[in-house]
Design a protein around this motif. Structure first.
Motif, short mmCIF file in Angstrom:
data_model
loop_
_atom_site.label_atom_id
_atom_site.label_comp_id
_atom_site.label_asym_id
_atom_site.label_seq_id
_atom_site.Cartn_x
_atom_site.Cartn_y
_atom_site.Cartn_z
N ALA A 147 59.68 -54.20 -50.33
CA ALA A 147 58.06 -54.43 -50.83
C ALA A 147 58.59 -54.56 -49.20
CB ALA A 147 57.83 -55.47 -51.04
N VAL A 148 58.91 -54.51 -47.91
CA VAL A 148 58.93 -54.23 -46.38
C VAL A 148 58.74 -53.01 -46.41
CG1 VAL A 148 59.96 -55.09 -44.31
CG2 VAL A 148 59.78 -56.81 -46.19
N ARG A 149 58.15 -52.44 -45.52
CA ARG A 149 57.83 -50.86 -45.07
C ARG A 149 58.99 -50.77 -43.90
NH1 ARG A 149 55.10 -47.49 -41.28
NH2 ARG A 149 54.56 -45.46 -42.01
N PRO A 150 60.06 -49.71 -43.88
CA PRO A 150 61.18 -49.78 -43.13
C PRO A 150 60.86 -48.93 -41.98
CG PRO A 150 61.31 -48.17 -44.99
CD PRO A 150 59.82 -48.81 -45.09
N PHE A 151 59.81 -49.23 -41.32
CA PHE A 151 58.66 -48.53 -40.36
C PHE A 151 57.95 -49.54 -39.27
CE2 PHE A 151 59.77 -45.53 -42.45
CZ PHE A 151 60.47 -44.06 -41.69
N ALA A 152 57.73 -49.99 -38.12
CA ALA A 152 57.04 -51.12 -37.45
C ALA A 152 55.84 -50.07 -37.17
CB ALA A 152 57.95 -51.66 -36.21
N ASP A 153 55.28 -50.91 -37.41
CA ASP A 153 53.50 -50.08 -37.06
C ASP A 153 52.74 -50.77 -35.48
OD1 ASP A 153 53.43 -48.14 -38.61
OD2 ASP A 153 52.98 -48.86 -40.74
N GLY A 154 52.18 -50.11 -34.64
CA GLY A 154 51.71 -51.17 -34.04
C GLY A 154 52.26 -51.51 -32.71
N VAL A 155 53.82 -51.35 -32.60
CA VAL A 155 55.16 -51.65 -31.14
C VAL A 155 54.27 -50.90 -29.95
CG1 VAL A 155 56.71 -51.86 -30.47
CG2 VAL A 155 56.38 -52.40 -33.19
N ARG A 195 60.39 -42.39 -30.80
CA ARG A 195 59.06 -43.82 -31.09
C ARG A 195 59.63 -43.78 -32.41
NH1 ARG A 195 55.66 -41.29 -29.11
NH2 ARG A 195 55.05 -42.30 -27.19
N LEU A 196 60.11 -42.73 -33.30
CA LEU A 196 59.76 -43.10 -35.34
C LEU A 196 60.82 -43.58 -35.40
CD1 LEU A 196 58.35 -42.79 -37.40
CD2 LEU A 196 59.12 -40.21 -37.81
N LEU A 197 62.08 -43.04 -34.79
CA LEU A 197 63.10 -43.71 -34.70
C LEU A 197 63.09 -45.14 -34.48
CD1 LEU A 197 66.75 -43.68 -35.47
CD2 LEU A 197 67.05 -42.57 -33.33
N LEU A 198 63.08 -45.05 -33.39
CA LEU A 198 62.76 -47.39 -32.88
C LEU A 198 61.89 -47.59 -33.92
CD1 LEU A 198 61.94 -46.75 -29.22
CD2 LEU A 198 64.29 -47.85 -30.11
N SER A 199 61.03 -46.93 -34.30
CA SER A 199 59.85 -47.60 -35.21
C SER A 199 61.10 -48.27 -36.51
CB SER A 199 58.56 -47.04 -35.66
OG SER A 199 58.08 -47.24 -36.91
N HIS A 200 61.72 -47.07 -36.77
CA HIS A 200 62.23 -47.60 -38.43
C HIS A 200 63.36 -48.61 -37.65
CE1 HIS A 200 64.29 -46.35 -42.07
NE2 HIS A 200 66.02 -45.97 -41.24
N MET A 201 64.36 -48.36 -37.46
CA MET A 201 65.34 -49.59 -37.18
C MET A 201 64.52 -50.72 -36.74
SD MET A 201 67.38 -47.24 -33.38
CE MET A 201 68.87 -48.26 -33.37
N VAL A 202 63.47 -50.78 -36.01
CA VAL A 202 62.23 -52.01 -36.62
C VAL A 202 62.42 -52.20 -37.31
CG1 VAL A 202 61.14 -53.43 -35.65
CG2 VAL A 202 62.57 -52.52 -34.06
N GLY A 203 61.65 -51.53 -38.26
CA GLY A 203 61.66 -51.56 -39.40
C GLY A 203 62.23 -52.07 -40.76
N GLY A 204 63.60 -51.31 -40.10
CA GLY A 204 64.65 -51.90 -41.72
C GLY A 204 65.35 -53.00 -41.19
N THR A 205 65.49 -53.37 -39.77
CA THR A 205 66.05 -54.84 -39.36
C THR A 205 65.38 -56.05 -40.67
OG1 THR A 205 66.48 -53.73 -37.53
CG2 THR A 205 67.02 -56.18 -38.02
N ALA A 263 61.64 -56.17 -27.24
CA ALA A 263 60.78 -57.55 -27.66
C ALA A 263 61.07 -57.72 -29.44
CB ALA A 263 59.36 -57.91 -27.77
N ALA A 264 60.14 -56.49 -30.38
CA ALA A 264 59.86 -56.05 -31.40
C ALA A 264 61.45 -55.51 -31.72
CB ALA A 264 59.21 -55.02 -31.61
N TYR A 265 62.68 -55.89 -31.73
CA TYR A 265 63.85 -55.91 -32.20
C TYR A 265 64.77 -56.93 -32.31
CZ TYR A 265 67.97 -54.11 -33.76
OH TYR A 265 69.11 -54.14 -34.43
N GLU A 266 64.26 -57.85 -31.01
CA GLU A 266 65.02 -58.92 -30.98
C GLU A 266 64.50 -59.92 -31.72
OE1 GLU A 266 67.64 -60.05 -28.92
OE2 GLU A 266 67.96 -58.09 -27.00
N GLU A 267 63.04 -59.45 -31.94
CA GLU A 267 62.66 -60.64 -33.13
C GLU A 267 63.20 -60.43 -34.53
OE1 GLU A 267 57.92 -61.91 -35.18
OE2 GLU A 267 58.33 -60.12 -33.51
N ALA A 268 62.80 -59.08 -35.15
CA ALA A 268 63.51 -58.98 -35.68
C ALA A 268 65.08 -59.23 -36.35
CB ALA A 268 64.17 -57.14 -36.17
N ARG A 269 66.12 -59.17 -35.31
CA ARG A 269 67.70 -59.23 -35.17
C ARG A 269 67.53 -61.12 -35.23
NH1 ARG A 269 71.77 -59.12 -30.24
NH2 ARG A 269 70.12 -59.68 -29.04
#
Length: 198
Positions: A65-73, A41-51, A80-86
């Motif tokens: 300034a962008v936190r490299p983790f995605a909160d609240g997914v 879960r935290l790896l996915l958060s980092h992959m989405v946030g980093g993207t 869906a979160a990764y598709e939006e980020a890419r």
């Protein structure tokens, strides 16, 4: 590297990540990964946030300034979160001028071209992390790993890994018969999980 456009490789790496995320089952989210401080879960958060960070850098904003983790997914929302980020990355890097523009990234200042090549390396490395954690559900693109390994050898020397700010451990032993992903993982200080389970 100055003459090449890393955007097609990044797009291929992102498509591969999207396919891998689509295989994640809810019961796998708490599983271990080769990044010892991350569960799935935290790896996915980092992959989405980093993207998301990469997208902001491409668009000319302050990616740091962008936190490299995605909160609240939600647990069923990672694809869906990764598709939006890419999609944001595609839009942010669409202008060819972004490749020559100076950008700030966590490891310093570089042209967009060099920064994005570095992010290909990061994306491909985390692809291996996630693949290992999920039990290697898909065949991975070997050309992406060869490119990432070339970049890693240039930007990540094998000495000086003691810096606690550096998110890579000491070079690990290369498993016998390792493919390009296995060699990349070893160079970035990772050890396979699937082998350890046997």
């Amino acid at each position: 590297m100055n003459a090449m456009d890393p955007r097609p490789l990044y797009a291929r790496a992102a498509a591969q990540i999207a396919s891998l995320i689509a295989t994640v089952r809810p019961e796998q989210l708490g599983g271990v990964t080769p990044c010892t401080e991350f569960d799935v879960r935290l790896l996915l958060s980092h992959m989405v946030g980093g993207t998301r960070r990469i997208a902001v850098i491409g668009a000319g904003g302050d990616g740091l300034a962008v936190r490299p983790f995605a909160d609240g997914v939600p647990d069923d929302g990672w694809s869906a979160a990764y598709e939006e980020a890419r999609a944001q990355v595609r839009a942010g890097w669409a202008d060819d001028a972004r490749l020559e523009a100076p950008v700030r990234v966590p490891w310093g200042e570089a042209t967009g071209r060099i920064a994005l090549a570095g992010y290909v390396m990061e994306a491909v490395t985390h692809t291996w992390d996630l693949s290992e954690a999920l039990g290697r559900p898909l065949e991975l693109d070997p050309e992406l790993a060869e490119f990432a390994l070339t970049i890693a050898a240039r930007v990540l020397p094998d000495e000086g890994r003691e810096d606690p700010e550096l998110p890579f451990g000491s070079v690990a032993p290369v498993p016998e018969g390792a493919d390009a992903y296995g060699r990349l993982a070893a160079w970035t200080g990772r050890r396979p999980l699937v082998t350890a389970r046997r």
